[in-house]
Scaffold this motif. Structure first.
Motif, mmCIF file in Angstrom:
data_model
loop_
_atom_site.group_PDB
_atom_site.id
_atom_site.type_symbol
_atom_site.label_atom_id
_atom_site.label_comp_id
_atom_site.label_asym_id
_atom_site.label_seq_id
_atom_site.Cartn_x
_atom_site.Cartn_y
_atom_site.Cartn_z
ATOM 1 N N SER A 1 -40.352 -12.101 31.369
ATOM 2 C CA SER A 1 -39.349 -11.169 30.865
ATOM 3 C C SER A 1 -39.789 -9.784 31.296
ATOM 4 C CB SER A 1 -39.316 -11.249 29.340
ATOM 5 O OG SER A 1 -38.638 -10.126 28.829
ATOM 6 N N ASN A 2 -38.845 -8.871 31.492
ATOM 7 C CA ASN A 2 -39.291 -7.569 31.989
ATOM 8 C C ASN A 2 -39.309 -6.469 30.931
ATOM 9 O OD1 ASN A 2 -36.615 -7.106 31.734
ATOM 10 N ND2 ASN A 2 -36.247 -6.515 33.867
ATOM 11 N N ASP A 3 -38.884 -6.803 29.704
ATOM 12 C CA ASP A 3 -38.958 -5.742 28.700
ATOM 13 C C ASP A 3 -39.697 -6.219 27.448
ATOM 14 O OD1 ASP A 3 -36.691 -7.352 27.852
ATOM 15 O OD2 ASP A 3 -36.405 -5.774 26.347
ATOM 16 N N ALA A 4 -40.454 -5.299 26.869
ATOM 17 C CA ALA A 4 -41.274 -5.667 25.715
ATOM 18 C C ALA A 4 -41.473 -4.474 24.793
ATOM 19 C CB ALA A 4 -42.628 -6.182 26.185
ATOM 20 N N LEU A 5 -41.744 -4.789 23.549
ATOM 21 C CA LEU A 5 -42.071 -3.769 22.554
ATOM 22 C C LEU A 5 -43.523 -3.968 22.141
ATOM 23 C CD1 LEU A 5 -40.984 -1.591 20.422
ATOM 24 C CD2 LEU A 5 -40.757 -3.542 18.860
ATOM 25 N N VAL A 6 -44.293 -2.887 22.161
ATOM 26 C CA VAL A 6 -45.664 -2.962 21.641
ATOM 27 C C VAL A 6 -45.638 -2.390 20.233
ATOM 28 C CG1 VAL A 6 -48.039 -2.170 21.875
ATOM 29 C CG2 VAL A 6 -46.724 -2.775 23.917
ATOM 30 N N ALA A 7 -45.889 -3.256 19.249
ATOM 31 C CA ALA A 7 -45.879 -2.810 17.853
ATOM 32 C C ALA A 7 -47.248 -3.038 17.225
ATOM 33 C CB ALA A 7 -44.779 -3.538 17.083
ATOM 34 N N LEU A 8 -48.293 -2.765 17.996
ATOM 35 C CA LEU A 8 -49.645 -2.826 17.434
ATOM 36 C C LEU A 8 -49.818 -1.639 16.498
ATOM 37 C CD1 LEU A 8 -51.974 -3.609 20.492
ATOM 38 C CD2 LEU A 8 -50.959 -5.200 18.864
ATOM 39 N N PRO A 9 -50.616 -1.791 15.453
ATOM 40 C CA PRO A 9 -50.868 -0.622 14.596
ATOM 41 C C PRO A 9 -51.763 0.366 15.338
ATOM 42 C CG PRO A 9 -52.225 -2.480 13.922
ATOM 43 C CD PRO A 9 -51.357 -2.985 15.036
ATOM 44 N N ALA B 1 -46.065 -4.591 11.266
ATOM 45 C CA ALA B 1 -44.972 -5.040 12.135
ATOM 46 C C ALA B 1 -44.927 -6.566 12.192
ATOM 47 C CB ALA B 1 -45.136 -4.454 13.531
ATOM 48 N N ALA B 2 -46.110 -7.180 12.201
ATOM 49 C CA ALA B 2 -46.152 -8.648 12.241
ATOM 50 C C ALA B 2 -45.541 -9.231 10.973
ATOM 51 C CB ALA B 2 -47.597 -9.107 12.414
ATOM 52 N N LYS B 3 -45.844 -8.597 9.849
ATOM 53 C CA LYS B 3 -45.282 -9.071 8.571
ATOM 54 C C LYS B 3 -43.762 -9.007 8.617
ATOM 55 C CE LYS B 3 -48.979 -7.914 5.443
ATOM 56 N NZ LYS B 3 -49.500 -6.614 5.005
#
Ligand code: BES
Ligand code: MN
Ligand code: ZN
Length: 500
Positions: free
Chosen positions: A106-114, A35-37
């Protein structure tokens, strides 16, 4: 905190996702997670790593603000060595994300950790760990503060990025994780409440409310009924208290009608002064946590009811206060337990076993598949195992190894570990009394073991395990507060049973 799940693919790329923040992983060798890539436009993330601002060690973070792209911020999160991301590494990373989210603008976030990089763990495990870390970070025990604790801002809406292949599965895991977090919250809240509020009556009322909300069967027995049942041991503990004792029975019958139930029995001493064998004053406030076994039963029922678990589970909570007074039980008193065994009470501070033994006799009527009791039973267990592992006790005659292993595995799977301790005939000697069938203490050597040996004498009609949570149910010092343990272990144990 609101959670949702989203799968990304070529059409629905992560770079297109709009969010206040996206958390992505970076390894210790400087390598970016997938996801970072995908978010490394103009190699800005690569540049940040090259600059040396983040090492990639597990739990390190770097928050980057962006002027372009759909996500306003990228949170780089260290996962440790790529070839060996351990449980502890991932937990540290999840906690680091939670810490940053708690104060984010900010109140919204996405967690895209593997979620699929942790050694020996599947993506469900990592996903659940992430949700529990986020929920833990927003838990507050400020209900009784006139000015609430800070940090009411931060992230409130969290989306978890998952592999498309496990979308349906991830949704189910999310429902279960949130139910578990809700159960842990209830358990913590009850533990943290002061003993003048969280009385036996309060626990009974809580059980009834839970019953109404989730359609559980709830029954509460009072003193008269306990006398009729001849619970002389339980009743001896409540003698010095002005608070009426209660005996709570909860039923979650999600299995087939004829299936034998799993029975959970929780120690519910809402305050333990020691009684006439009075405890020292320093730190005595923490004996409000002596009902954490009961709280863990209520929390587990909250979790499995929300999950609509397909299993028959019965919870039993003997609850009272242990107070000194002119009517309190004296050291030397002999009482008759519901089982008929007489007990010489040599120390009124060994009261947990006295209320549990009658509950353990009572539950014979359910013809249980197995019985697990949960109790803040002995200081000796804290000496033996510290604050990391709950003490697990079962008979060591080979007949209970399967049950012990199930509980140990459930603890491992849920980051809520237990360690098996011995119950052997040799220790029973220490409980000899000159005047009754059994004494309620066995002296200092192996104090957690002789306590378990005492209970063992009341459990010979079914398979049984005992969890001593004296070291794991709450934290002392600056971080004083209930941990919600062992709700994860118990819930996972029941989830696994429901599968089979
Ligand atoms: N609730 C305590 C056990 C406890 C003490 C848990 C400290 C956590 C921290 C229990 O009722 C108790 O007082 N046990 C005694 C037993 C002893 C008198 C044999 C103990 O551990 O000292
Ligand atoms: Mn005690
Ligand atoms: Zn106690």
């Amino acid at each position: 905190m609101d959670f949702s799940i989203k799968a990304f693919n070529a059409k629905n790329a992560i770079a297109q996702h709009k969010a206040g923040c996206i958390a992505v992983g970076v390894f210790e060798n400087g390598k970016l997670s997938a996801a970072a890539k995908a978010l490394d436009e103009k190699a800005s993330l690569t540049a940040a790593i090259k600059s040396g601002d983040i090492s990639g060690k597990a739990g390190t973070t770097l928050l980057l603000h962006r002027t372009s792209g759909n996500a306003k911020r990228i949170l780089l999160v260290g996962l440790g060595n790529e070839s060996e991301v351990s449980d502890r590494n991932f937990i540290a990373a999840a906690q680091a994300v939670a810490r940053v989210f708690a104060t984010l603008g900010s109140n919204d976030a996405l967690v895209a950790l593997p979620f699929d990089v942790v050694q020996g763990r599947d993506a469900d495990w990592a996903q659940r760990t992430m949700v529990l870390a986020l929920r833990e970070s927003i838990y507050r025990a400020d209900a009784l503060k006139s000015k609430k604790d800070e940090n009411r801002n931060g992230v409130t809406k969290v989306t978890l990025a998952v592999d498309e292949s496990r979308l349906a599965h991830a949704r189910k895991t999310l429902v279960q994780s949130v139910a578990l977090a809700n159960g842990m919250d209830l358990s913590k809240t009850l533990g943290n409440l002061p003993p003048n509020i969280c009385t036996p009556t309060y626990l009974a009322t809580t059980a009834k409310q839970l019953g109404k909300e989730f359609k559980l069967g709830v029954e509460v027995l009072d003193r008269k009924q306990l006398e009729a049942l001849k619970m002389g041991s339980f009743l001896s503990v409540t003698n010095g208290s002005d608070q009426p004792p209660k005996f709570i029975i909860l039923r979650h019958m999600g299995g087939k009608a004829k299936d034998a139930p799993v029975v959970l029995v929780g120690k519910g001493i809402t305050f333990d002064t020691g009684g006439i064998s009075l405890k020292p004053g320093s730190g005595m406030d923490e004996m409000k946590y002596d009902m954490c076994g009961a709280a863990s039963v209520l929390g587990t029922f909250r979790a499995i009811a929300e999950m609509q678990l397909n299993l028959n589970v019965i919870g039993v909570i003997p609850t009272c206060e242990n107070m000194p007074s002119g009517s309190a039980t004296r050291p030397g008193d002999i009482v008759t337990s519901m089982s008929g065994q007489t007990i010489e009470i040599l120390n009124t501070d060994a009261e947990g076993r006295l209320i549990l033994c009658d509950a353990l006799t009572y539950v014979e009527r359910f013809k249980p598949a197995c019985v697990v009791d949960i109790a803040t039973l002995t200081g000796a267990c804290v000496t033996a195992l510290g604050h990391h592992n709950t003490g697990l006790f079962t008979r060591h005659d080979g007949t209970h190894d399967a049950l012990a292993n199930e509980l140990l595995a459930a603890g491992k799977a849920s980051n809520d570990t237990a360690w098996r301790m011995p119950i052997e005939e040799a220790y029973q000697e220490q409980l000899k009394s000159n005047f009754a069938d059994i004494a309620n203490i066995g002296g200092p050597p192996g104090g957690s073991i002789t306590a378990a040996c005492f209970l063992e004498r009341f459990t010979r009609k079914y398979s049984w395990a005992h969890l001593d949570i004296a070291g794991t149910a709450w934290k002392s010092g600056a971080a004083k507060g209930a941990t919600g343990r062992p709700v994860p272990l118990l819930t996972t144990f029941l989830l696994e049973r429901a599968k089979n």
